[in-house]
Design an enzyme around this catalytic site. Structure first.
Site, PDB file in Angstrom:
ATOM      1  CB  CYS A  53      -0.949   0.015   1.197  1.00  0.00           C
ATOM      2  SG  CYS A  53      -2.174  -1.306   1.139  1.00  0.00           S
ATOM      3  CG  HIS A  57      -6.662   1.478  -0.034  1.00  0.00           C
ATOM      4  ND1 HIS A  57      -5.509   1.900  -0.672  1.00  0.00           N
ATOM      5  CD2 HIS A  57      -6.240   0.732   1.047  1.00  0.00           C
ATOM      6  CE1 HIS A  57      -4.454   1.439  -0.013  1.00  0.00           C
ATOM      7  NE2 HIS A  57      -4.871   0.731   1.028  1.00  0.00           N
TER       8      HIS A  57
END
Length: 383
Positions: free
Chosen positions: A91, A335
């Site tokens: 991420c 996301h």
């Protein structure tokens, strides 16, 4: 040859869409190519010249393999002589790619770099190995805790005593701010329309009563606190920036990279990675959080974001510091794993450079990383 400071002079992103929805027909290369093409055009306009492009660096987590940056670069019409490199820091990949590009410039390159990240969860392949399919590679080897990020967020909420009410309120904050920013047009200049889509599909009005209806998804309903409502959605999207050496910037305004830090932490609590990255970065640069004007944290889960923000003094029982994700964050926007760190820098560019903040204003971007890591980068407005 003296080292150069790298400055972000252009920053664009695609709309962010929930997996399987509006951008599901686009491959990760196509998403990245759209962002790269728009960013490069903006950079050339800002410079008033055609500075040579030295590399394209993109983060990606779950794509088809190969070299996404190279494929996307060619798809964007970039000359075949320009190389490409794809990296995976989960991420934090998009932010890590920007840091790597800045390091190349600091090492002496006088050419431009395009950097960022892309993710198409909708087209991510199923991974097959002897014995069957698997969802992801290990974040840590045998002998270490290796939780998925959802259960890790649930554990972190219990460890740091972060209530369901606090998580829901933070999610409501993210959505309400993103809706307000969208309605005020604050996303328009950073977005690259795709197939007629020019807005993010995630932000919506979320009341406390609506959020209370969601059931916990990673623990027993009687004790769990992490829900789909206070978690970010798996998403498709891409974001990129153009970086140039300070010697080549001319009068183009931008975000100068002041410093960055990437650190490891206990793999059992990966969500706390930004705490240690921020602490290392502030010690390295001699800057206090009180000096920072805009802060972007990748809001993977409300529990995770609140744990970090409380630890570094940006949140308390009284609420969250107004400098944090002022226009909402990943809880509202979505996301797209490999892109989200780069989305944070695009947002800083809009909040500080496009918004006309004075030279010297500081912006901080940070993300937690699966396997127990954190990345943080500090930028300064130059004009």
């Amino acid at each position: 040859m003296r080292s150069s400071v790298a400055t972000v002079i252009a920053a664009r992103r695609t709309p962010i869409a929930t997996v399987g929805q509006r951008l599901s027909a686009f491959s990760v290369d196509e998403l990245a190519a759209a962002s790269l093409e728009a960013t490069l055009a903006d950079a050339r306009l800002a410079l008033g010249a055609d500075l040579p492009l030295g590399d394209v660096i993109l983060g990606n987590c779950m794509g088809p393999g190969g070299n996404t940056a190279r494929v996307a670069s060619l798809a964007a019409g970039i000359d075949v002589s320009v190389p490409g490199m794809t990296l995976d820091r989960q991420c934090g990949s998009g932010l890590a790619a920007i840091v790597v590009a800045a390091e190349q410039i600091a090492a002496g390159s006088r050419s431009m770099r395009l950097a960022g990240g892309a993710e198409s969860a909708s087209t991510a392949p199923t991974r097959i190995a002897p014995g069957g399919a698997y969802a992801r590679a290990a974040f840590a080897p045998n002998g270490y805790s290796d939780p998925d990020m959802g259960p890790a967020a649930e554990s972190l909420a219990a460890l740091r005593d972060i209530s369901r009410q606090a998580q829901d309120e933070y999610a409501r904050r993210s959505h309400s701010r993103a809706v307000a920013a969208r309605d005020a047009g604050r996303f328009v200049d950073e977005l690259v329309p795709l197939a007629g889509f020019s807005t993010d599909d995630g932000p919506r009005g979320m009341s406390a009563a609506m959020l209370a209806r969601f059931a916990p998804v990673f623990a027993d309903p009687a004790s769990g606190t992490v829900t789909a409502g206070n978690s970010s959605r798996v998403s498709d999207g891409a974001a990129s920036v153009a970086l140039v050496p300070d010697t080549e910037r001319g009068s183009a305004p931008g975000l100068e990279l002041v410093g960055s830090a990437t650190v490891g932490c206990d793999p059992s609590t990966p969500g706390l990675g930004p705490v240690f990255a921020i602490e290392a970065l502030l010690e390295q640069t001699g800057v206090s959080l009180d000096d920072v004007d805009a802060i972007e944290i990748v809001e993977a889960f409300a529990a995770q974001a609140l744990a970090v923000l409380r630890e570094v003094g940006l949140a308390s029982a009284g609420g969250v510091d107004d400098r944090v994700c002022t226009d909402g964050g990943a809880l509202a926007l979505g996301h797209p794993w490999g892109a989200s760190g780069a989305v944070s820098v695009v947002r800083l560019f809009s909040r500080l450079v496009r918004a006309g903040r004075p030279a010297g204003s500081l912006g901080l971007a940070t993300a937690a990383i699966g396997g127990g890591m954190g990345v943080a980068a500090l930028f300064r407005v130059v004009r």
